[in-house]
Design an enzyme around this catalytic site. Sequence first.
Site, PDB file in Angstrom:
ATOM      1  N   ASN A 125       0.837  -1.197   0.000  1.00  0.00           N
ATOM      2  CA  ASN A 125       0.000   0.000   0.000  1.00  0.00           C
ATOM      3  C   ASN A 125       0.873   1.248   0.000  1.00  0.00           C
ATOM      4  O   ASN A 125       1.983   1.262   0.555  1.00  0.00           O
ATOM      5  CB  ASN A 125      -1.003   0.005   1.167  1.00  0.00           C
ATOM      6  CG  ASN A 125      -0.390  -0.206   2.529  1.00  0.00           C
ATOM      7  OD1 ASN A 125       0.617  -0.886   2.676  1.00  0.00           O
ATOM      8  ND2 ASN A 125      -1.006   0.389   3.542  1.00  0.00           N
ATOM      9  N   GLU A 172       0.408   5.320   0.729  1.00  0.00           N
ATOM     10  CA  GLU A 172      -0.437   6.417   1.216  1.00  0.00           C
ATOM     11  C   GLU A 172       0.230   7.751   0.897  1.00  0.00           C
ATOM     12  O   GLU A 172       1.423   7.803   0.589  1.00  0.00           O
ATOM     13  CB  GLU A 172      -0.636   6.273   2.731  1.00  0.00           C
ATOM     14  CG  GLU A 172      -1.294   4.950   3.092  1.00  0.00           C
ATOM     15  CD  GLU A 172      -1.492   4.751   4.590  1.00  0.00           C
ATOM     16  OE1 GLU A 172      -0.965   5.561   5.391  1.00  0.00           O
ATOM     17  OE2 GLU A 172      -2.180   3.785   4.950  1.00  0.00           O
ATOM     18  N   CYS A 179      -4.174   0.580  -2.401  1.00  0.00           N
ATOM     19  CA  CYS A 179      -3.945  -0.651  -1.647  1.00  0.00           C
ATOM     20  C   CYS A 179      -2.888  -1.527  -2.326  1.00  0.00           C
ATOM     21  O   CYS A 179      -2.660  -1.448  -3.539  1.00  0.00           O
ATOM     22  CB  CYS A 179      -5.228  -1.468  -1.553  1.00  0.00           C
ATOM     23  SG  CYS A 179      -6.548  -0.673  -0.636  1.00  0.00           S
ATOM     24  N   GLU A 237      -3.044  -4.620  -3.083  1.00  0.00           N
ATOM     25  CA  GLU A 237      -3.567  -5.518  -4.121  1.00  0.00           C
ATOM     26  C   GLU A 237      -3.634  -4.822  -5.470  1.00  0.00           C
ATOM     27  O   GLU A 237      -3.316  -5.403  -6.509  1.00  0.00           O
ATOM     28  CB  GLU A 237      -4.979  -5.991  -3.745  1.00  0.00           C
ATOM     29  CG  GLU A 237      -5.058  -6.798  -2.466  1.00  0.00           C
ATOM     30  CD  GLU A 237      -5.311  -5.941  -1.224  1.00  0.00           C
ATOM     31  OE1 GLU A 237      -4.753  -4.821  -1.132  1.00  0.00           O
ATOM     32  OE2 GLU A 237      -6.061  -6.386  -0.343  1.00  0.00           O
ATOM     33  N   CYS A 245     -10.306  -4.825   0.260  1.00  0.00           N
ATOM     34  CA  CYS A 245     -11.399  -3.852   0.319  1.00  0.00           C
ATOM     35  C   CYS A 245     -12.274  -3.990  -0.931  1.00  0.00           C
ATOM     36  O   CYS A 245     -11.921  -4.677  -1.901  1.00  0.00           O
ATOM     37  CB  CYS A 245     -10.844  -2.435   0.442  1.00  0.00           C
ATOM     38  SG  CYS A 245     -10.219  -1.759  -1.105  1.00  0.00           S
TER      39      CYS A 245
HETATM   40  N1  THU Z   1      -5.130  -1.580   2.661  1.00  0.00           N
HETATM   41  C1  THU Z   1      -4.568  -2.401   1.717  1.00  0.00           C
HETATM   42  O1  THU Z   1      -3.503  -2.097   1.171  1.00  0.00           O
HETATM   43  N2  THU Z   1      -5.213  -3.543   1.411  1.00  0.00           N
HETATM   44  C2  THU Z   1      -6.312  -4.014   2.059  1.00  0.00           C
HETATM   45  O2  THU Z   1      -6.787  -5.094   1.721  1.00  0.00           O
HETATM   46  C3  THU Z   1      -6.929  -3.225   3.124  1.00  0.00           C
HETATM   47  C4  THU Z   1      -6.400  -1.856   3.294  1.00  0.00           C
HETATM   48  C5  THU Z   1      -4.418  -0.365   3.038  1.00  0.00           C
HETATM   49  C6  THU Z   1      -5.013   0.925   2.584  1.00  0.00           C
HETATM   50  C7  THU Z   1      -4.458   1.893   3.614  1.00  0.00           C
HETATM   51  O3  THU Z   1      -3.175   2.291   3.214  1.00  0.00           O
HETATM   52  C8  THU Z   1      -4.327   1.049   4.874  1.00  0.00           C
HETATM   53  O4  THU Z   1      -4.357  -0.295   4.451  1.00  0.00           O
HETATM   54  C9  THU Z   1      -5.420   1.308   5.902  1.00  0.00           C
HETATM   55  O5  THU Z   1      -6.663   1.177   5.322  1.00  0.00           O
END
Ligand code: THU
Length: 151
Positions: free
Chosen positions: A62, A64, A73, A75, A106
Amino acid sequence: MPPSKRPRTSSGSALGKGHRPSIDALVAAAREARGHAVADYSHFKVGAALETIDGTIVTGCNVENATYGLTICAERVAMFKALSEGHREFRRIAIVADTAQPTPPCGACRQILWEFAADIEVVLANLTRQTGRHRLPSLLPEPFDGRLLGH
Ligand code: THU
């Protein structure tokens, strides 16, 4: 894992085309990718490892940023990397987070995985063990997709 045992990844190749990585190897690649997560806001690090039909592993983490909303994310990073490298068929994805409970993808990631990987296997794990195993259609029943647009 010694380099000679390492499965083929998109950034380095140890094993030839056609070799299928084990689930353990796929999960290990997702754990390693998690280490690259850019998660300064949530501190929730996620790693993903996507196995293509020819056994290549493409990883993602992920990412941010200060807008929060432009976060992507693990994935989707893995899938977009894979598509951008020419991969079009996928077998499995491993997703790793540091949680006792499973961390499933998600909704947005389920949609993207459905569009490009359809009936893929989804393996969930944390830093020490597997926490779940699903097929994507059970995570995204009644999906919206190109068929509804006449494709
Ligand atoms: N996140 C993912 O990378 N994959 C998931 O399946 C769930 C959430 C990340 C997004 C964000 O950077 C952090 O987790 C918190 O939501």
